[in-house]
Enzyme design. Structure first.
Site, PDB file in Angstrom:
ATOM      1  N   CYS A  94      50.416 -17.042  53.245  1.00  0.00           N
ATOM      2  CA  CYS A  94      49.844 -18.333  52.852  1.00  0.00           C
ATOM      3  C   CYS A  94      50.934 -19.409  52.766  1.00  0.00           C
ATOM      4  O   CYS A  94      51.409 -19.871  53.792  1.00  0.00           O
ATOM      5  CB  CYS A  94      49.033 -18.214  51.567  1.00  0.00           C
ATOM      6  SG  CYS A  94      47.927 -19.642  51.302  1.00  0.00           S
ATOM      7  N   HIS A 172      45.347 -13.961  52.371  1.00  0.00           N
ATOM      8  CA  HIS A 172      45.943 -13.290  51.207  1.00  0.00           C
ATOM      9  C   HIS A 172      45.497 -11.828  51.145  1.00  0.00           C
ATOM     10  O   HIS A 172      44.578 -11.486  50.389  1.00  0.00           O
ATOM     11  CB  HIS A 172      45.493 -13.980  49.910  1.00  0.00           C
ATOM     12  CG  HIS A 172      46.185 -15.254  49.588  1.00  0.00           C
ATOM     13  ND1 HIS A 172      47.420 -15.307  48.981  1.00  0.00           N
ATOM     14  CD2 HIS A 172      45.805 -16.542  49.795  1.00  0.00           C
ATOM     15  CE1 HIS A 172      47.777 -16.574  48.802  1.00  0.00           C
ATOM     16  NE2 HIS A 172      46.815 -17.339  49.293  1.00  0.00           N
ATOM     17  N   GLU A 174      46.931  -9.551  49.620  1.00  0.00           N
ATOM     18  CA  GLU A 174      47.293  -9.027  48.294  1.00  0.00           C
ATOM     19  C   GLU A 174      46.249  -9.326  47.227  1.00  0.00           C
ATOM     20  O   GLU A 174      46.288  -8.737  46.134  1.00  0.00           O
ATOM     21  CB  GLU A 174      48.654  -9.586  47.859  1.00  0.00           C
ATOM     22  CG  GLU A 174      48.657 -10.998  47.296  1.00  0.00           C
ATOM     23  CD  GLU A 174      48.602 -12.111  48.336  1.00  0.00           C
ATOM     24  OE1 GLU A 174      48.910 -13.263  47.971  1.00  0.00           O
ATOM     25  OE2 GLU A 174      48.259 -11.834  49.507  1.00  0.00           O
TER      26      GLU A 174
END
Length: 225
Positions: A94, A172, A174
């Protein structure tokens, strides 16, 4: 393999209290991949002593823009250029995706098409990959030598490969449900309602975070091979 996490921002306090900061998210994402991590909070002006202090670097997300006039961004860009020059592999997520492109001569803007939040489908060379988005800024001009390997309907330069030097993605991987739910609750009220509603409505839609973790870990291993 020790990977240095350059933390470029912090998740909201309420999210951190429940599940940790960005680095904790990456620890969970890469569990079982044989990677260890050391974190430097570059957003707080904590930088590694050298680009060789880790076998590779992971640049996190942030609430900040890569184009913002903030003290940590110029030294971060200089660090990234040194890593490129020394062939120390980098992964950007990002904000990390954006600041790497900017450091190498690309352009990042607040995208006129608006926000993307939550479940999003990306095309990786003909393979459809669902991941979690949370951004308005985008890379709109590529640096020299950058190859786009992933895109979506709303983000043309969503994944970029710089040979063996860097691999970056706009999404993202994560973020789990807890992180996304926290962002919807805490930052959503200050965003346009449509993308936030989309994120909330699709919060349990499956995403390919594990497959993207495999891809990132493979990039680090190949780059150090």
């Amino acid at each position: 393999m020790d990977i240095g996490i350059l933390q470029c921002g912090h998740l909201p306090d309420e999210v951190r209290a429940a599940s940790g900061d960005y680095d904790a998210c990456f620890h969970r994402l890469f569990e079982g991949h044989g990677l260890s991590f050391t974190t430097w909070n570059v957003v707080d002006m904590e930088f590694p002593p050298s680009v060789h202090a880790a076998a590779g670097w992971l640049i996190t997300g942030s609430k900040h823009g890569a184009y913002d006039d903030l003290p940590f961004i110029p030294p971060l860009e200089a660090f990234l250029r040194r890593a490129f020059e020394n062939a120390v592999p980098i992964v950007g997520i990002c904000f990390g995706h954006q600041v790497i492109a900017q450091a190498m001569g690309g352009k990042v803007v607040q995208f006129a098409g608006g926000w993307r939040a939550g479940w999003e489908i990306y095309d990786f060379d003909g393979e459809e990959v669902a991941l979690t988005a949370w951004h308005q800024d985008q890379v709109v001009e590529l640096p020299e030598g950058a190859e786009v390997i992933g895109r979506s309907e709303h983000c043309e330069n969503a994944a970029i490969l710089y040979g063996r030097k860097a691999f970056t993605i706009q999404a993202h991987p994560e973020y789990g449900r807890a992180e996304l739910s926290g962002l919807i609750d805490i930052r959503g009220p200050y965003m346009p309602p449509a993308p936030v509603a989309h994120a909330a409505a699709n919060i349990d839609a499956p995403v390919a975070s594990a497959a993207m973790a495999d891809r990132i870990a493979d990039f680090f291993r190949r780059a150090n091979g």
